[in-house]
Design an enzyme around this catalytic site. Sequence first.
Site, PDB file in Angstrom:
ATOM      1  N   SER A 154     -60.943 -41.821  17.403  1.00 55.14           N
ATOM      2  CA  SER A 154     -60.463 -41.437  16.075  1.00 55.14           C
ATOM      3  C   SER A 154     -59.098 -40.738  16.192  1.00 55.14           C
ATOM      4  O   SER A 154     -58.150 -41.329  16.687  1.00 55.14           O
ATOM      5  CB  SER A 154     -61.504 -40.567  15.374  1.00 55.14           C
ATOM      6  OG  SER A 154     -61.233 -40.460  13.992  1.00 55.14           O
TER       7      SER A 154
ATOM      8  N   GLU B 148     -64.295 -50.758   8.945  1.00 52.51           N
ATOM      9  CA  GLU B 148     -63.772 -49.403   8.776  1.00 52.51           C
ATOM     10  C   GLU B 148     -62.292 -49.397   8.405  1.00 52.51           C
ATOM     11  O   GLU B 148     -61.529 -50.305   8.747  1.00 52.51           O
ATOM     12  CB  GLU B 148     -64.042 -48.533  10.001  1.00 52.51           C
ATOM     13  CG  GLU B 148     -63.397 -48.953  11.288  1.00 52.51           C
ATOM     14  CD  GLU B 148     -63.739 -47.995  12.413  1.00 52.51           C
ATOM     15  OE1 GLU B 148     -63.734 -46.778  12.176  1.00 52.51           O
ATOM     16  OE2 GLU B 148     -64.018 -48.454  13.535  1.00 52.51           O
TER      17      GLU B 148
ATOM     18  N   HIS C 128     -67.778 -45.865  12.105  1.00 52.15           N
ATOM     19  CA  HIS C 128     -66.629 -45.226  12.732  1.00 52.15           C
ATOM     20  C   HIS C 128     -67.091 -44.473  13.983  1.00 52.15           C
ATOM     21  O   HIS C 128     -67.983 -43.624  13.917  1.00 52.15           O
ATOM     22  CB  HIS C 128     -65.983 -44.269  11.738  1.00 52.15           C
ATOM     23  CG  HIS C 128     -64.778 -43.559  12.277  1.00 52.15           C
ATOM     24  ND1 HIS C 128     -63.645 -44.222  12.686  1.00 52.15           N
ATOM     25  CD2 HIS C 128     -64.531 -42.229  12.485  1.00 52.15           C
ATOM     26  CE1 HIS C 128     -62.740 -43.346  13.100  1.00 52.15           C
ATOM     27  NE2 HIS C 128     -63.256 -42.137  12.998  1.00 52.15           N
TER      28      HIS C 128
END
Length: 330
Positions: free
Chosen positions: A160, A254, A284
């Site tokens: 991320s 996503e 995610h």
Amino acid sequence: MRMRIAHALLRVTFRPFLNLYATLAESGPLRGDRAFRLANFADLLGKLLPAPRGTQRRLITFEKFRAEWLWHRADPGPDAVGRGAILYLHGGAFTTGGLNSHRRLAARIARASGVALLNVDYRQLPYGHPLDSVDDVVTAYEHILAQGFSPERIVFAGDSAGGGLTFAAALAARERGLPVPAAIAALAPYADLDSTRRAAHPNDKRDAMLSARATSVLASVGFARDGKLDPLWSPVNHDFTGMPPALIQVSNTEVVLSDAESLTDRYREANVPLTLQIWDNALHVFQFGADLLPEARTAIAEIGVFIRNALDDSNAQSTPTPLPLDRKLA
């Protein structure tokens, strides 16, 4: 089936909560630093998650941040500088992640790769801008180099926000005259601080957890200076000439698929090898769910193979060919 159930549940729970939190951070009682300070406490919940059995730990304290070596007792530790290392950057939207929250995932990746991993607790909002985060990562990289690890035996990895930082830190190392690492492994990288592309992407309505709205508030309230975002803060806006080979794992549903696609374009333009794995209907950073999701365990195993190949001198030329030839749908 497990992934589909998790996807449905998070879509009606986590995503609305995150959007509400973004609204409160933008114009409600939690506006600005209050929201970020509260989010910082989320890492404490990670203490409830034990590291995988056999995990060894060694804490390192830098002037402005902490880091933690992780390795399995059956694998070489951080003193075996000839074996290689992973520099890991946790996710959490530059506000919530830390050593506790990501210890289990990072240790799994270290075990799959067979080498020690340095998990970096870089500065986050409200105590540090993403530019400060990049500085901390480069400092940690310089520390590993100073310990005797060669750059050809170091891989940057992250998820991320940390996935985006892997590219930002490698670019910063290149610009500062440092050697780039051997490779980059990024899980659902958040690599564009400007949410314009994400807002226009069809996945903005499909993502079970994140939305362009939430990331835009993060940028406007936390990242912007005098109301502006410098495009050069985002790695997707750089020239990737001389960057190391990379692996990106992302879901087809996503919103940060937009970021992965932009990174892929930069790699293609620079003619640098990259493998883009697009996982069907995944969450995610679904790799977090390795205890329950077989897809997550498979993904981590593939990360391990990629890192081992990158660190193996005999396989130095076996990295994937540039996209679009090596685009995978998992």
